[in-house]
Design a protein around this motif. Structure first.
Motif, PDB file in Angstrom:
ATOM      1  N   GLY A   1       0.817  -1.204   0.000  1.00 19.14           N
ATOM      2  CA  GLY A   1       0.000   0.000   0.000  1.00 19.14           C
ATOM      3  C   GLY A   1       0.847   1.249   0.000  1.00 19.14           C
ATOM      4  N   ARG A   2       0.235   2.326   0.500  1.00 23.06           N
ATOM      5  CA  ARG A   2       0.870   3.637   0.521  1.00 23.06           C
ATOM      6  C   ARG A   2       1.009   4.115   1.959  1.00 23.06           C
ATOM      7  NH1 ARG A   2       3.486   4.694  -3.729  1.00 23.06           N
ATOM      8  NH2 ARG A   2       3.426   6.906  -3.156  1.00 23.06           N
ATOM      9  N   PHE A   3       2.065   4.848   2.171  1.00 15.77           N
ATOM     10  CA  PHE A   3       2.386   5.444   3.474  1.00 15.77           C
ATOM     11  C   PHE A   3       2.831   6.867   3.158  1.00 15.77           C
ATOM     12  CE2 PHE A   3       5.980   6.374   6.362  1.00 15.77           C
ATOM     13  CZ  PHE A   3       5.373   6.278   7.591  1.00 15.77           C
ATOM     14  N   GLY A   4       1.856   7.812   3.189  1.00 14.75           N
ATOM     15  CA  GLY A   4       2.176   9.147   2.708  1.00 14.75           C
ATOM     16  C   GLY A   4       2.442   9.107   1.219  1.00 14.75           C
ATOM     17  N   ASP A   5       3.618   9.584   0.810  1.00 17.20           N
ATOM     18  CA  ASP A   5       4.023   9.548  -0.593  1.00 17.20           C
ATOM     19  C   ASP A   5       4.992   8.402  -0.868  1.00 17.20           C
ATOM     20  OD1 ASP A   5       2.590  11.936  -1.392  1.00 17.20           O
ATOM     21  OD2 ASP A   5       4.030  13.039  -0.168  1.00 17.20           O
ATOM     22  N   SER A   6       5.048   7.446   0.039  1.00 15.15           N
ATOM     23  CA  SER A   6       5.933   6.291  -0.085  1.00 15.15           C
ATOM     24  C   SER A   6       5.110   5.028  -0.297  1.00 15.15           C
ATOM     25  CB  SER A   6       6.788   6.128   1.180  1.00 15.15           C
ATOM     26  OG  SER A   6       7.420   7.334   1.538  1.00 15.15           O
ATOM     27  N   ASP A   7       5.729   4.047  -0.949  1.00 15.50           N
ATOM     28  CA  ASP A   7       5.102   2.731  -0.995  1.00 15.50           C
ATOM     29  C   ASP A   7       5.616   1.910   0.188  1.00 15.50           C
ATOM     30  OD1 ASP A   7       7.293   0.599  -1.994  1.00 15.50           O
ATOM     31  OD2 ASP A   7       7.645   2.501  -2.994  1.00 15.50           O
ATOM     32  N   LEU A   8       4.797   0.972   0.640  1.00 17.42           N
ATOM     33  CA  LEU A   8       5.156   0.159   1.798  1.00 17.42           C
ATOM     34  C   LEU A   8       4.572  -1.236   1.621  1.00 17.42           C
ATOM     35  CD1 LEU A   8       6.513   0.219   4.625  1.00 17.42           C
ATOM     36  CD2 LEU A   8       4.266   0.745   5.578  1.00 17.42           C
ATOM     37  N   SER A   9       5.389  -2.252   1.844  1.00 17.23           N
ATOM     38  CA  SER A   9       4.924  -3.632   1.760  1.00 17.23           C
ATOM     39  C   SER A   9       5.690  -4.466   2.782  1.00 17.23           C
ATOM     40  CB  SER A   9       5.139  -4.194   0.351  1.00 17.23           C
ATOM     41  OG  SER A   9       6.513  -4.194   0.009  1.00 17.23           O
TER      42      SER A   9
ATOM     43  N   LEU B   1       9.423  -3.175   3.425  1.00 19.97           N
ATOM     44  CA  LEU B   1      10.184  -2.770   2.250  1.00 19.97           C
ATOM     45  C   LEU B   1       9.485  -1.603   1.577  1.00 19.97           C
ATOM     46  CD1 LEU B   1      12.406  -3.220   0.081  1.00 19.97           C
ATOM     47  CD2 LEU B   1      10.799  -4.765  -1.070  1.00 19.97           C
ATOM     48  N   SER B   2      10.266  -0.589   1.228  1.00 14.99           N
ATOM     49  CA  SER B   2       9.794   0.525   0.405  1.00 14.99           C
ATOM     50  C   SER B   2      10.698   0.615  -0.809  1.00 14.99           C
ATOM     51  CB  SER B   2       9.820   1.843   1.186  1.00 14.99           C
ATOM     52  OG  SER B   2       8.882   1.846   2.240  1.00 14.99           O
ATOM     53  N   ARG B   3      10.094   0.499  -1.981  1.00  8.87           N
ATOM     54  CA  ARG B   3      10.900   0.666  -3.196  1.00  8.87           C
ATOM     55  C   ARG B   3      11.218   2.132  -3.440  1.00  8.87           C
ATOM     56  NH1 ARG B   3       7.794  -3.787  -3.866  1.00  8.87           N
ATOM     57  NH2 ARG B   3       8.850  -5.627  -4.715  1.00  8.87           N
ATOM     58  N   ARG B   4      10.306   2.995  -3.043  1.00  2.94           N
ATOM     59  CA  ARG B   4      10.550   4.435  -3.120  1.00  2.94           C
ATOM     60  C   ARG B   4      10.010   5.071  -1.850  1.00  2.94           C
ATOM     61  NH1 ARG B   4       7.916   9.052  -4.057  1.00  2.94           N
ATOM     62  NH2 ARG B   4       8.970  10.761  -5.166  1.00  2.94           N
TER      63      ARG B   4
ATOM     64  N   GLN C   1      14.735   0.984  -0.971  1.00  2.00           N
ATOM     65  CA  GLN C   1      15.660   0.856  -2.090  1.00  2.00           C
ATOM     66  C   GLN C   1      16.046   2.209  -2.680  1.00  2.00           C
ATOM     67  OE1 GLN C   1      13.493  -1.757  -4.712  1.00  2.00           O
ATOM     68  NE2 GLN C   1      14.079  -3.605  -3.580  1.00  2.00           N
ATOM     69  N   ARG C   2      15.135   3.168  -2.618  1.00  4.47           N
ATOM     70  CA  ARG C   2      15.412   4.497  -3.154  1.00  4.47           C
ATOM     71  C   ARG C   2      14.691   5.522  -2.298  1.00  4.47           C
ATOM     72  NH1 ARG C   2      13.279   7.729  -7.491  1.00  4.47           N
ATOM     73  NH2 ARG C   2      11.665   6.146  -7.862  1.00  4.47           N
ATOM     74  N   ILE C   3      15.342   6.649  -2.039  1.00  2.00           N
ATOM     75  CA  ILE C   3      14.775   7.688  -1.182  1.00  2.00           C
ATOM     76  C   ILE C   3      14.630   8.973  -1.981  1.00  2.00           C
ATOM     77  CG2 ILE C   3      15.087   9.060   0.902  1.00  2.00           C
ATOM     78  CD1 ILE C   3      16.644   6.786   2.111  1.00  2.00           C
ATOM     79  N   ASN C   4      13.455   9.568  -1.868  1.00  3.41           N
ATOM     80  CA  ASN C   4      13.203  10.858  -2.490  1.00  3.41           C
ATOM     81  C   ASN C   4      13.390  11.947  -1.440  1.00  3.41           C
ATOM     82  OD1 ASN C   4      12.321  12.859  -4.334  1.00  3.41           O
ATOM     83  ND2 ASN C   4      10.264  12.769  -3.447  1.00  3.41           N
ATOM     84  N   SER C   5      14.413  12.778  -1.619  1.00  5.20           N
ATOM     85  CA  SER C   5      14.696  13.859  -0.683  1.00  5.20           C
ATOM     86  C   SER C   5      15.366  14.990  -1.450  1.00  5.20           C
ATOM     87  CB  SER C   5      15.607  13.371   0.456  1.00  5.20           C
ATOM     88  OG  SER C   5      15.938  14.432   1.321  1.00  5.20           O
ATOM     89  N   PRO C   6      14.583  15.986  -1.888  1.00  2.00           N
ATOM     90  CA  PRO C   6      15.157  17.060  -2.710  1.00  2.00           C
ATOM     91  C   PRO C   6      16.292  17.809  -2.043  1.00  2.00           C
ATOM     92  CG  PRO C   6      12.752  17.104  -2.786  1.00  2.00           C
ATOM     93  CD  PRO C   6      13.132  16.127  -1.712  1.00  2.00           C
ATOM     94  N   SER C   7      16.242  17.955  -0.715  1.00  2.00           N
ATOM     95  CA  SER C   7      17.259  18.751  -0.033  1.00  2.00           C
ATOM     96  C   SER C   7      18.489  17.949   0.356  1.00  2.00           C
ATOM     97  CB  SER C   7      16.659  19.395   1.227  1.00  2.00           C
ATOM     98  OG  SER C   7      16.168  18.397   2.106  1.00  2.00           O
ATOM     99  N   LEU C   8      18.387  16.614   0.330  1.00  2.00           N
ATOM    100  CA  LEU C   8      19.519  15.763   0.695  1.00  2.00           C
ATOM    101  C   LEU C   8      19.674  14.668  -0.352  1.00  2.00           C
ATOM    102  CD1 LEU C   8      18.914  15.276   4.531  1.00  2.00           C
ATOM    103  CD2 LEU C   8      20.746  16.607   3.490  1.00  2.00           C
TER     104      LEU C   8
END
Length: 656
Positions: free
Chosen positions: A305-313, A332-335, A397-404
């Motif tokens: 499913g979804r956890f905020g703007d992240s996927d979670l399984s 596990l979060s792929r993103r 596996q991958r992290i979205n973080s514009p500032s870092l």
């Protein structure tokens, strides 16, 4: 008289009625009275004569009074016992006088199996039943469903249950729960099968507004281990929604649950008052998986499913057999959207643009934006940290973080009776990594926290989000952080911390434009702005701080290239969130407009300021100062990446 007439007279005399004697008369009177009594009993029979014995038998067995308004029986191979206006007393500690009542109860009983001590009930019909289930204020008593006696022998065999306009109330005053359900039998699939139960309910669950609707197979199907028990229920408690659909097999023996279970809500923190599972605050979420149970262990398997703007399984297991629930999870979060983790440090997620956040988090973010500080000061709830145990592994596996420039994450959280450990908490950062071990002891009023973190080979160029600036820098940054503090929020922990912070970088290169701007060399800066930049070697850079009661003091700070040497000193106040650092640039070339003024970094963490120290302008003097050789702190020597076969080169002596 002839012979034939004589014989006839003899036979008549033998059959002539003789008047009975006194004894015979008495027996005739008894028979007459018995016949009259039987006729009177048939005409005047009242099954209510048995109410008293039945009521007394129930009270002797349960310790509760049973009252039957009217009792009637239709005899036959299948006998129907009919009782009207029934009430069953509540526990002595309960406020309501009755635990159960019904307008009418009809029970079908097969007579012949009774001879074999087998109670077979083809059907029970309940008209307007009203049942109250209530928890007890006494911790040694679970609720009003506990009776004095214990049933023995073979349980009755009940085939069908029909409910007409029934109500079921569950009341738990201590748990702030009061749920009322309306129960109605639906249409059976076949004439001889038990009909399903239609359910509608509302009330409050753990203080939250609660609604429930759906349908289940007849509860009588639960006793048949070979037949799956179908269920479809949709429940809401506050902003949390759960939909369960599927089959249960022999749940009374706690063997198999096989339900598709969809869970959604505005914040996972809301699950704590609802089911006692403590999870940090989260953005809105939606999960879909399989719910199973094995005795005291619940499984939520293969959910996604979804956890905020992240996927979670992953898979979650909750063991409720011990003193505290124990949660074990492999996630596990792929993103992973990095700000979705903000709840772990007591901060709200980002709320701008298309970011996911609930209304409360948006309000919290607005309050935080109006504050002059940036470190999260929301206190951890100690009762939650002590309410359960946990062993959770979470990989991204991958992290979205514009500032870092974060790459991936590997976190292992362990919670045992208020002692929380993150061993490890690893992030891939800018081509390198930050590896941390965190220990939070919440078994005391003030959480005692220790942080041990190491930076390895974080690439300088990848720290700049702008591609132009990224091309102007290279080199690997490494370091060590050792801090310990006390407090129930991140701000309090850092504000009271003691320890060391040291970072360093070996050989690399940096754009001359950046260094000239840092040194305030106006002529050189303008030239490189308009004619292009060149790369100059970076010899080394390091900063070493001693930390005491939240105050970071420089022990050594330097940034050395072949073009400019910058020496630093000052403090960073973690308690007040204030900066006071002085950078002294020492350009190594000649420029007629080189200001060479120290650069003062001040202000707050939220609003830092960078300004030249004007008091030092024009006070250089005519005497050249010789710079002593600079050497990184010994603690950094083992961490700085210098390249194969190369030594750190910060030992030269330079003069202005």
């Amino acid at each position: 008289m002839n012979t034939s007439s004589a014989h006839a007279t003899s036979r008549a005399s033998r059959w002539r009625f003789k008047r009975p004697g006194k004894r015979g008369q008495r027996w005739l009177a008894v028979l007459a009275l018995l016949a009259a009594a039987i006729i009177a009993l048939i005409l005047l029979w009242d099954w209510n004569w048995f109410k008293g014995p039945v009521e007394r038998a129930v009270q002797a067995r349960t310790g509760r009074a049973l009252h039957i308004g009217n009792l009637d029986v239709d005899l036959g191979r299948t006998t129907t016992v009919r009782a009207d206006a029934i009430t069953f007393a509540n526990a002595s500690w309960a406020k309501a006088p009755h635990m159960a009542s019904a307008e009418r109860v009809e029970i079908d009983i097969r007579l012949w199996p009774l001879l074999r001590a087998s109670v077979q009930l083809p059907e029970i019909r309940l008209t307007r039943p009203d049942v109250l289930l209530q928890t007890s204020p006494d911790k040694n008593i679970s609720g009003n469903w506990n009776f004095l006696g214990n049933g023995g022998g073979e349980p009755p065999q009940l085939k069908r249950l029909r409910i007409d306009n029934g109500t079921l109330q569950f009341l738990d005053e201590a748990g702030r729960t009061d749920v009322q359900l309306h129960l109605q039998s639906g249409k059976a699939k076949q004439a001889d099968t038990a009909p399903p139960i239609l359910v509608e309910g509302k009330g409050r669950w753990r203080g939250a507004t609660f609604t429930l609707h759906g349908d289940t197979e007849s509860p009588l199907e639960l006793v048949n281990s070979a037949a799956p028990f179908r269920i479809h229920l949709d429940a809401r408690a506050g902003a949390t929604r759960a939909i369960a659909s599927g089959t249960l097999t022999n749940p009374f023996q706690l063997q198999v649950f096989d339900l598709r279970f969809r869970l959604s809500g505005q914040d996972m923190e809301d699950l704590y008052p609802l089911i006692g599972i403590a999870i940090p605050s989260s953005p809105p979420y939606q999960l879909d998986g399989q719910l199973k149970r094995d005795h005291q262990i619940w499984h939520y398997e293969k959910f996604s499913g979804r956890f905020g703007d992240s996927d979670l399984s992953g898979d979650v297991q909750i063991d409720v057999a011990g003193e505290r629930p124990r949660l074990t999870a492999n996630l596990l979060s792929r993103r992973l959207d990095f700000d979705d983790l903000a709840g772990f440090v007591g901060a709200p997620p980002k709320t701008g643009g298309a970011e996911s956040a609930n209304a409360q988090q948006k309000a919290q973010a607005a309050q935080l934006a109006a504050k002059p500080t940036v470190l999260p000061d929301k206190a951890y709830d100690l009762s939650k940290l002590r309410a359960m145990d946990a062993d959770v592994r979470w990989k991204a596996q991958r992290i979205n973080s514009p500032s870092l420039p974060l790459g991936d994450m590997d976190a292992h959280l362990m919670l045992d009776d208020g002692l929380l450990r993150l061993e490890p908490l690893d992030f891939g950062v800018a081509g390198g990594n930050i590896r941390s071990n965190i220990r939070m002891d919440a078994r005391r009023p003030q959480i005692a926290t220790t942080l041990n973190a190491s930076l390895r080979n974080v690439q300088l160029g990848q720290l700049f989000p702008d591609a132009k600036l990224a091309e102007q820098a290279s080199g690997g940054i490494s370091g060590e952080v050792r801090l310990s503090g006390n407090g129930n929020s991140v701000a309090a922990m850092l504000g009271s911390s003691d320890g060391n912070v040291a970072i360093g970088m070996g050989r690399g290169h940096i754009g001359n434009l950046l260094m000239e701007l840092a040194g305030l060399d106006v002529a050189e800066s303008v030239k490189f702005l308009f004619t292009g930049d060149r790369q100059i070697p970076l010899r080394c850079a390091f900063a070493d701080f001693d930390v005491s009661d939240g105050l970071m003091r420089t022990r050594a700070m330097a940034f050395d290239t072949t073009d400019t040497l910058v020496l630093g000193e000052g403090t960073v106040n973690l308690k007040q969130e204030q900066l006071d650092l002085l950078l002294r640039p020492r350009p190594k070339d000649i420029s007629i407009l080189a200001l060479r003024s120290p650069l003062r970094i001040g202000g707050s963490f939220k609003d830092p300021s960078f300004r030249p120290d004007f008091k030092a302008l024009g006070i250089r003097g005519a005497i050249a100062l010789t710079l002593a050789s600079i050497t990184p702190p010994a603690a950094l020597l083992a961490t700085i990446e210098t390249g194969p076969g190369k030594d750190i080169d910060c030992g030269g002596r330079y003069a202005r």
